[in-house]
Design an enzyme around this catalytic site. Structure first.
Site, short mmCIF file in Angstrom:
data_model
loop_
_atom_site.label_atom_id
_atom_site.label_comp_id
_atom_site.label_asym_id
_atom_site.label_seq_id
_atom_site.Cartn_x
_atom_site.Cartn_y
_atom_site.Cartn_z
N GLY A 135 0.87 -1.19 0.00
CA GLY A 135 0.00 0.00 0.00
C GLY A 135 0.90 1.22 0.00
O GLY A 135 1.35 1.68 -1.05
N ILE A 362 -22.14 20.44 15.35
CA ILE A 362 -23.02 21.63 15.34
C ILE A 362 -24.47 21.21 15.10
O ILE A 362 -25.40 21.84 15.60
CB ILE A 362 -22.51 22.67 14.30
CG1 ILE A 362 -21.21 23.29 14.82
CG2 ILE A 362 -23.56 23.74 14.01
CD1 ILE A 362 -20.49 24.19 13.84
N LEU A 363 -24.68 20.15 14.36
CA LEU A 363 -26.06 19.68 14.12
C LEU A 363 -26.59 18.81 15.27
O LEU A 363 -27.74 18.36 15.22
CB LEU A 363 -26.15 18.90 12.80
CG LEU A 363 -26.57 19.73 11.58
CD1 LEU A 363 -25.45 20.66 11.14
CD2 LEU A 363 -26.99 18.84 10.42
N GLY A 365 -27.85 16.00 17.61
CA GLY A 365 -28.42 14.67 17.32
C GLY A 365 -28.77 14.52 15.85
O GLY A 365 -28.56 13.46 15.25
N GLU A 388 -4.56 7.70 -2.03
CA GLU A 388 -3.61 8.56 -2.76
C GLU A 388 -2.45 8.98 -1.85
O GLU A 388 -1.94 10.09 -1.97
CB GLU A 388 -4.33 9.79 -3.29
CG GLU A 388 -5.37 9.48 -4.33
CD GLU A 388 -4.80 9.47 -5.72
OE1 GLU A 388 -5.13 8.57 -6.48
OE2 GLU A 388 -4.00 10.36 -6.03
N THR A 390 -1.42 8.13 2.39
CA THR A 390 -2.02 8.51 3.67
C THR A 390 -1.42 9.84 4.14
O THR A 390 -0.38 10.28 3.62
CB THR A 390 -1.72 7.44 4.75
OG1 THR A 390 -0.30 7.41 4.95
CG2 THR A 390 -2.22 6.06 4.34
N SER A 391 -2.02 10.44 5.16
CA SER A 391 -1.47 11.70 5.69
C SER A 391 -0.05 11.49 6.18
O SER A 391 0.81 12.38 6.02
CB SER A 391 -2.35 12.22 6.84
OG SER A 391 -3.55 12.73 6.33
#
Ligand SMILES: Cc1cc2nc3c(=O)[nH]c(=O)nc-3n(C[C@H](O)[C@H](O)[C@H](O)COP(=O)(O)OP(=O)(O)OC[C@H]3O[C@@H](n4cnc5c(N)ncnc54)[C@H](O)[C@@H]3O)c2cc1C
Length: 408
Positions: A135, A362-363, A365, A388, A390-391
């Site tokens: 990978g 913020i939304l 539930g 593409e 990984t970080s």
């Protein structure tokens, strides 16, 4: 010398608004259904082909935009619509970039049109580099390509994994080992034409997000492709291998390979996709915060909420600027000496993951339910710190580039 400007030109604004219309009217209403179905959304891809959005002409035009912004503007808008559907439409692009970066003009002219087909007969393409044991560590690749000189054919054997459109694509671009002694420098890319015997789909993966995009193993069992399917041609490969052997004999670096060239070229484009997802989630959160009333006032009246939105927007704009910078550098022939392509993908991918999590918070539930789109956006965003490169791998590339130290 082009004047410095942060403004999109008339053509770019036109493209952006046109794609925004498709994203809002066709993709958004279909997104939840295809996420649940976890199938290739053929009707949406065909709809995109019908209006010319899924077409070689359109992508070639954007790819050739001299400012470099055609592709990022396109992808941000498409992925603002929906990431799963967006990748079903844009996935072919990775294989096309593989041919553009490694192929001859003749190969580009022959194969890229077959990757897209036309509005009446839509085709797909897949780029197959990753393997179960290779990978991040591309040099561990095992899929072999052996040249049968008598027949002027290459024989490909091995198993690829995680291939977007793998097994359902018409054209597969496969990276394989031609000289195992050379590590990743001994790799080359091959076209596997439609209906070639020996290529089959293995397991199709059930995923956390981007579920409308098909991801599968690709099994290559003695797949024979004509000599002209070697991207770049045999002469160029032989020269490249000779140089690599010389360098290896002198104990030189491992250098770039065919798959890396593809990933370098595609990283800012992947960053643009992440920016689109982050912006979509941010907009939902901003609207919600303005209208949701608790303690007798909209929740946005609390600094605790408003400051989060301020941070989200700032990160998104910063991510877009990094993506645009890298795209502009690539288009104007400036080398990524500080791994600017990786920087853009790293920051945009992390931004999408963070911002979609903040939007869900913020939304409240509602954010956690499938009644609202942010939980899907959060699931979709998670892949942007993984595929593409990984970080961690982006950080490795950046750290090596800025330090000159072969950091492990
Ligand atoms: C949905 C999806 C679509 C994909 N599409 C494609 C495609 O079209 N074509 C294709 O070829 N591939 C594709 N991939 C593969 C993708 O690029 C790989 O999953 C990715 O490169 C990571 O490889 P891996 O999964 O083997 O993880 P590993 O390499 O096993 O990594 C596991 C963890 O270890 C960390 N790690 C590994 N090495 C180091 C190191 N040296 N330093 C620090 N940390 C390290 C990684 O960052 C990661 O966190 C896709 C994957 C997914 C999930």
């Amino acid at each position: 010398m082009a004047e410095f400007t942060m403004e999109l030109n008339e053509d770019q604004v036109g493209v952006r608004d046109w794609i925004h219309g498709f994203a809002a009217e066709v993709m958004r209403p279909a997104a939840a259904e295809w996420d649940e179905r976890e199938e290739t959304p053929w009707p949406v891809i065909r709809e995109a082909a019908k209006i010319g959005l899924y077409s070689l002409d359109f992508y070639a035009q954007q790819f050739l935009d001299p400012t470099g912004l055609g592709i990022p503007v396109t992808l941000e808008e498409l992925f603002w619509g929906d990431a799963g559907l967006g990748l079903a439409i844009a996935g072919t692009g990775l294989a096309a970039i593989g041919v553009f970066t490694n192929g001859t003009d003749e190969q580009i002219g022959t194969w890229v049109p077959q990757m897209y087909g036309d509005a009446n007969d839509v085709k797909l393409a897949a780029f197959c580099s990753s393997e179960p044991d290779a990978g991040s560590d591309v040099a561990a690749m095992r899929t072999r390509a052996v040249f049968d000189e008598a027949k002027d054919e290459w024989v490909l054997t091995g198993t690829k994994t995680w291939a977007t459109n793998g097994g359902i694509a018409d054209v597969h671009v496969v990276v394989a080992v031609v000289d195992p002694a050379l590590g990743s420098r001994g790799h080359a890319s091959f076209i596997v034409p439609p209906n070639t015997p020996g290529l089959s789909q293995g397991q199709k993966f059930k995923k956390h997000g981007i579920r409308a995009s098909h991801t599968a193993e690709v099994v290559l069992d003695g797949v024979r492709v004509p000599g002209h399917c070697l991207l770049g041609g045999k002469e160029k490969l032989d020269e490249r291998l000779a140089r690599a052997r010389e360098r290896a004999a002198k104990g030189g670096d491992r250098g770039r390979n065919a798959a890396m060239a593809t990933f370098e070229a595609s990283r800012p484009a992947v960053g643009a996709q992440a920016v689109g997802i982050a912006r979509a989630a941010y907009e939902v959160a901003l609207d919600y915060a303005r209208t949701r009333v608790q303690f007798g006032r909209p929740i946005i009246d609390n600094q605790g909420v408003a400051f989060q939105l301020a941070d989200m927007r700032t990160r998104i704009d910063a991510a877009r600027l990094l993506v645009w910078r890298a795209s502009w550098m690539a288009a104007t022939g400036k080398p990524f000496t500080s791994a600017e392509g990786s920087m853009s993908k790293l920051f945009a991918g992390e931004t999408a993951k963070t911002v979609t999590a903040q939007a869900m918070q913020i939304l409240g539930g509602n954010g956690y339910t499938r009644e609202y789109p942010v939980e899907r956006m959060h699931r979709d965003a998670a892949i942007y710190t993984i595929f593409e490169g990984t970080s961690e791998i982006q950080r490795l590339v950046i750290a090596r580039a800025v330090s000159g130290v072969p950091i492990r």
